[in-house]
Design an enzyme around this catalytic site. Sequence first.
Site, PDB file in Angstrom:
ATOM      1  N   ASP A   1       0.873  -1.160   0.000  1.00 13.38           N
ATOM      2  CA  ASP A   1       0.000   0.000   0.000  1.00 13.38           C
ATOM      3  C   ASP A   1       0.919   1.221   0.000  1.00 13.38           C
ATOM      4  O   ASP A   1       2.082   1.127   0.400  1.00 13.38           O
ATOM      5  CB  ASP A   1      -0.892  -0.012   1.251  1.00 13.38           C
ATOM      6  CG  ASP A   1      -1.812   1.183   1.328  1.00 13.38           C
ATOM      7  OD1 ASP A   1      -2.404   1.559   0.293  1.00 13.38           O
ATOM      8  OD2 ASP A   1      -1.921   1.771   2.422  1.00 13.38           O
ATOM      9  N   ARG A   2       0.442   2.367  -0.424  1.00 10.54           N
ATOM     10  CA  ARG A   2       1.297   3.554  -0.449  1.00 10.54           C
ATOM     11  C   ARG A   2       1.203   4.344   0.849  1.00 10.54           C
ATOM     12  O   ARG A   2       2.125   4.368   1.646  1.00 10.54           O
ATOM     13  CB  ARG A   2       0.946   4.436  -1.655  1.00 10.54           C
ATOM     14  CG  ARG A   2       1.998   5.510  -1.933  1.00 10.54           C
ATOM     15  CD  ARG A   2       1.527   6.519  -2.942  1.00 10.54           C
ATOM     16  NE  ARG A   2       0.698   7.511  -2.265  1.00 10.54           N
ATOM     17  CZ  ARG A   2       0.156   8.555  -2.851  1.00 10.54           C
ATOM     18  NH1 ARG A   2       0.322   8.757  -4.151  1.00 10.54           N
ATOM     19  NH2 ARG A   2      -0.579   9.406  -2.185  1.00 10.54           N
ATOM     20  N   ASP A   3       0.070   5.016   1.061  1.00 10.29           N
ATOM     21  CA  ASP A   3      -0.086   5.918   2.210  1.00 10.29           C
ATOM     22  C   ASP A   3      -0.116   5.125   3.512  1.00 10.29           C
ATOM     23  O   ASP A   3      -0.940   4.239   3.692  1.00 10.29           O
ATOM     24  CB  ASP A   3      -1.359   6.752   2.060  1.00 10.29           C
ATOM     25  CG  ASP A   3      -1.353   7.610   0.801  1.00 10.29           C
ATOM     26  OD1 ASP A   3      -0.260   8.037   0.376  1.00 10.29           O
ATOM     27  OD2 ASP A   3      -2.434   7.850   0.233  1.00 10.29           O
TER      28      ASP A   3
ATOM     29  N   THR B   1      -2.611   1.001  -4.585  1.00  9.89           N
ATOM     30  CA  THR B   1      -3.093   2.076  -3.741  1.00  9.89           C
ATOM     31  C   THR B   1      -4.442   2.619  -4.203  1.00  9.89           C
ATOM     32  O   THR B   1      -4.652   2.836  -5.398  1.00  9.89           O
ATOM     33  CB  THR B   1      -2.040   3.219  -3.676  1.00  9.89           C
ATOM     34  OG1 THR B   1      -2.522   4.289  -2.885  1.00  9.89           O
ATOM     35  CG2 THR B   1      -1.675   3.747  -5.058  1.00  9.89           C
TER      36      THR B   1
END
Length: 182
Positions: A8-10, A53
Amino acid sequence: MKRAVFLDRDGVINRGAAEGDYILRWDDFRFLPGVAEAITSLRAAGWRVIVVTNQRCVGKGLLSIAELEAIHQKMNEELAQAGGKVDGIYYCPHEKDAPCDCRKPSPGMFLRAAREHDIDLSVSWMVGDSESDMEAGKRAGCRTVRITSEAPADGDSDYFAVDLLEASKRILAAGYTPVAEP
């Protein structure tokens, strides 16, 4: 077939925005500690690294796809300078209630990445910081590591870690035996 670690990014790669806010420009993007080192160690061990994401800020009209892709390009450049390499970035630009198969917890981004990169999902991992990340990873057939400061009470992941660096060490220690069929 190849093995991959989906990120995942954030909240995994970069500091997440405050609740209800979004990362809308590169100046707001802040890498979390140990991210480049974690990605470098995974790549050195033969893992593909794929970002998956949800970016509903695009669906809300707060950010264009071109602006989002520019942020991702800059993220890739910074990681490459630090020795890390991301093999692909997949994002869902849709709002929560829009019917799509890509928004996590749906496994659409994983399935697309698996087709395009010849990835065996049964020997792959998902690292995320939310319940929807864990559910998406499991629906795709991956093992999961949840980024959290304390053990989740619900047991929605195979492992938990405080950050991506610790998660990468758990993945490297666990290896890549296929996920058992239910």
